[in-house]
Design a protein around this motif. Structure first.
Motif, short mmCIF file in Angstrom:
data_model
loop_
_atom_site.label_atom_id
_atom_site.label_comp_id
_atom_site.label_asym_id
_atom_site.label_seq_id
_atom_site.Cartn_x
_atom_site.Cartn_y
_atom_site.Cartn_z
N ASN A 9 0.82 -1.21 0.00
CA ASN A 9 0.00 0.00 0.00
C ASN A 9 0.85 1.26 0.00
N GLU A 10 1.86 1.29 0.84
CA GLU A 10 2.71 2.48 0.92
C GLU A 10 3.47 2.71 -0.39
N ALA A 11 3.98 1.62 -0.96
CA ALA A 11 4.75 1.76 -2.20
C ALA A 11 3.86 2.17 -3.37
N LEU A 12 2.67 1.60 -3.45
CA LEU A 12 1.75 1.95 -4.54
C LEU A 12 1.31 3.41 -4.45
N ASP A 13 1.15 3.90 -3.25
CA ASP A 13 0.79 5.31 -3.09
C ASP A 13 1.98 6.22 -3.38
N LEU A 14 3.15 5.82 -2.94
CA LEU A 14 4.33 6.68 -3.07
C LEU A 14 4.78 6.83 -4.53
N TYR A 15 4.66 5.77 -5.32
CA TYR A 15 5.19 5.79 -6.69
C TYR A 15 4.09 5.87 -7.75
N LYS A 16 2.90 6.25 -7.36
CA LYS A 16 1.77 6.23 -8.29
C LYS A 16 1.96 7.16 -9.48
N ASN A 17 2.73 8.22 -9.34
CA ASN A 17 2.93 9.16 -10.44
C ASN A 17 4.27 9.01 -11.14
N GLU A 18 5.04 8.00 -10.74
CA GLU A 18 6.34 7.74 -11.37
C GLU A 18 6.12 6.78 -12.54
N GLN A 19 5.98 7.34 -13.74
CA GLN A 19 5.58 6.55 -14.89
C GLN A 19 6.60 5.48 -15.29
N LYS A 20 7.83 5.64 -14.87
CA LYS A 20 8.84 4.64 -15.20
C LYS A 20 8.70 3.39 -14.34
N VAL A 21 8.05 3.54 -13.18
CA VAL A 21 7.86 2.40 -12.28
C VAL A 21 6.59 1.66 -12.68
N PHE A 22 6.74 0.45 -13.20
CA PHE A 22 5.61 -0.31 -13.70
C PHE A 22 4.91 -1.13 -12.62
N GLY A 23 5.58 -1.35 -11.49
CA GLY A 23 4.95 -2.15 -10.45
C GLY A 23 5.81 -2.28 -9.21
N VAL A 24 5.23 -2.94 -8.22
CA VAL A 24 5.86 -3.16 -6.92
C VAL A 24 5.79 -4.65 -6.61
N SER A 25 6.88 -5.22 -6.15
CA SER A 25 6.90 -6.64 -5.78
C SER A 25 7.11 -6.80 -4.29
N GLY A 26 6.40 -7.75 -3.70
CA GLY A 26 6.65 -8.10 -2.30
C GLY A 26 7.72 -9.15 -2.16
N TYR A 27 8.15 -9.68 -3.29
CA TYR A 27 9.16 -10.73 -3.33
C TYR A 27 10.48 -10.18 -3.85
N ARG A 28 11.58 -10.66 -3.28
CA ARG A 28 12.90 -10.27 -3.77
C ARG A 28 13.62 -11.49 -4.31
N PHE A 29 14.15 -11.39 -5.52
CA PHE A 29 14.90 -12.50 -6.10
C PHE A 29 16.13 -12.80 -5.25
N PRO A 30 16.50 -14.08 -5.11
CA PRO A 30 17.69 -14.43 -4.33
C PRO A 30 18.94 -13.78 -4.91
N THR A 31 19.81 -13.31 -4.05
CA THR A 31 21.07 -12.70 -4.49
C THR A 31 22.12 -12.85 -3.41
N SER A 32 23.37 -12.97 -3.84
CA SER A 32 24.48 -13.04 -2.88
C SER A 32 25.04 -11.66 -2.60
N GLN A 33 24.57 -10.66 -3.34
CA GLN A 33 25.07 -9.30 -3.16
C GLN A 33 24.43 -8.64 -1.95
N LYS A 34 25.19 -7.78 -1.29
CA LYS A 34 24.65 -7.01 -0.17
C LYS A 34 23.84 -5.84 -0.68
N ILE A 35 22.66 -5.67 -0.13
CA ILE A 35 21.78 -4.56 -0.53
C ILE A 35 21.68 -3.60 0.65
#
Length: 335
Positions: free
Chosen positions: A207-233
């Motif tokens: 909900n927070e992400a969809l409201d925050l980025y609703k006008n950012e046309q480059k952002v096509f969507g929001v995921s609740g899942y993160r792909f596995p990675t060995s890199q530090k984020i």
């Protein structure tokens, strides 16, 4: 400036809508309509009062001067915090859309996890049930019936709206039609399938992400899942040029920019000679698109991704998955 005005409003002149509807914790109204659903809610009032009336649309703005365009991230967060009681009380959450078919155990686990979300009791849940195939076995038909009985088992969210198909559409057609119908009404949506278990704060994040980025046309969507990675984020959220269909949300204007004609997409990709650029790490999206066109898969998601790729769009991801578990037919996979 506008940020200063919001700061003054929330700290010096805050008035909650709740104060107009309650007296000593007693709710005084029979019905509360919302401006964003003005025409529909006006019709409900007319029907209840047996009135034949229409609502005129006067003084239409010629420019896009919607108030949300003036918010910064800081002022938006101030509003969320200051008006939390109103937001919680009047159900200002994005609708949830769940697709189910013939897996009773998966469906029940998905619904139980969703109902335990922090905002489930403030959310509207649409459930789209696919129907039996022409050659469905008696076991398939029974499983479909069992799924539909589970949907009626309890009040999974504040409001539950069930749509049942009498014939089989298939997952891709179900998703494309279902998302289109719900997003046309609400403007944005959170989407789940019947093999996704969500954590307690999944809806809050979405909900927070969809409201925050609703006008950012480059952002096509929001995921609740993160792909596995060995890199530090380091950041709490980040963007990737690929989409995920495992617990996601999107907006009406972005959804309308998706071309679900795989043949047209493949022609564009091959004419540009950029098929190899579709792949991301070991994810072979070019082959997936060719397989979809060739009838080897019926993925709606690959068509979403390629459409987003062609517009150089991105998807927002959390630093950590919102405790999503993907259920599969023979085993559980924690992601």
């Amino acid at each position: 400036n506008f940020d200063e005005y919001i700061d003054w409003r929330v700290h010096e002149d805050l008035t909650l809508q709740k104060s107009f509807f309650y007296s000593n914790d007693e709710f005084l109204m029979d019905f509360v309509g919302k401006f964003e659903n003005l025409e529909e809610d006006f019709s409900k009032v007319c029907k209840r009062l047996k009135l034949d009336a229409t609502l005129p649309y006067l003084n239409k703005s010629r420019e896009d001067n919607r108030f949300v365009n003036f918010y910064s991230k800081n002022s938006f967060e101030m509003i969320l915090q200051a008006y939390k009681e109103d937001i919680d009380l009047f159900g200002y959450q994005n609708p949830i859309l769940l697709f189910v078919y013939n897996r009773p155990s998966h469906t029940e686990q998905t619904l139980e996890a969703l109902s335990n979300n922090e905002l489930a009791d403030q959310s509207v849940l649409y459930i789209y049930c696919d129907g039996p195939k022409q050659n469905a076995t008696s076991e398939d038909v029974k499983n479909i019936e069992d799924v539909r009985q589970i949907l009626e088992k309890k009040q999974w969210c504040r409001e539950v709206i069930i749509r049942e198909q009498d014939h089989n559409l298939g997952l891709a057609n179900s998703v494309i039609q279902g998302v289109t119908q719900v997003i046309e009404k609400h403007g944005k949506v959170v989407v789940l399938e019947d093999d996704i278990l969500t954590g307690t704060y999944f809806l809050k994040f979405m909900n927070e992400a969809l409201d925050l980025y609703k006008n950012e046309q480059k952002v096509f969507g929001v995921s609740g899942y993160r792909f596995p990675t060995s890199q530090k984020i380091k950041e709490e959220t980040f963007f990737l040029p690929i989409m995920s269909s495992w617990g996601y949300g999107t907006w009406k204007d972005r959804w309308k920019r998706v071309n679900f004609n795989g043949d047209e997409l493949l022609d564009l990709i091959e004419n540009k000679g950029i098929g190899d650029k579709l792949d991301f790490g070991n994810l072979k999206y070019y082959k997936m698109l060719k397989d979809q066109v060739g009838g080897k898969n019926d993925s709606w998601a690959i068509r979403f991704y390629v459409s987003m790729f062609l517009e150089k769009g991105v998807f927002l991801y959390p630093k950590q998955s919102k405790r999503i578990v993907v259920l599969e037919r023979k085993f559980l996979r924690v992601v």
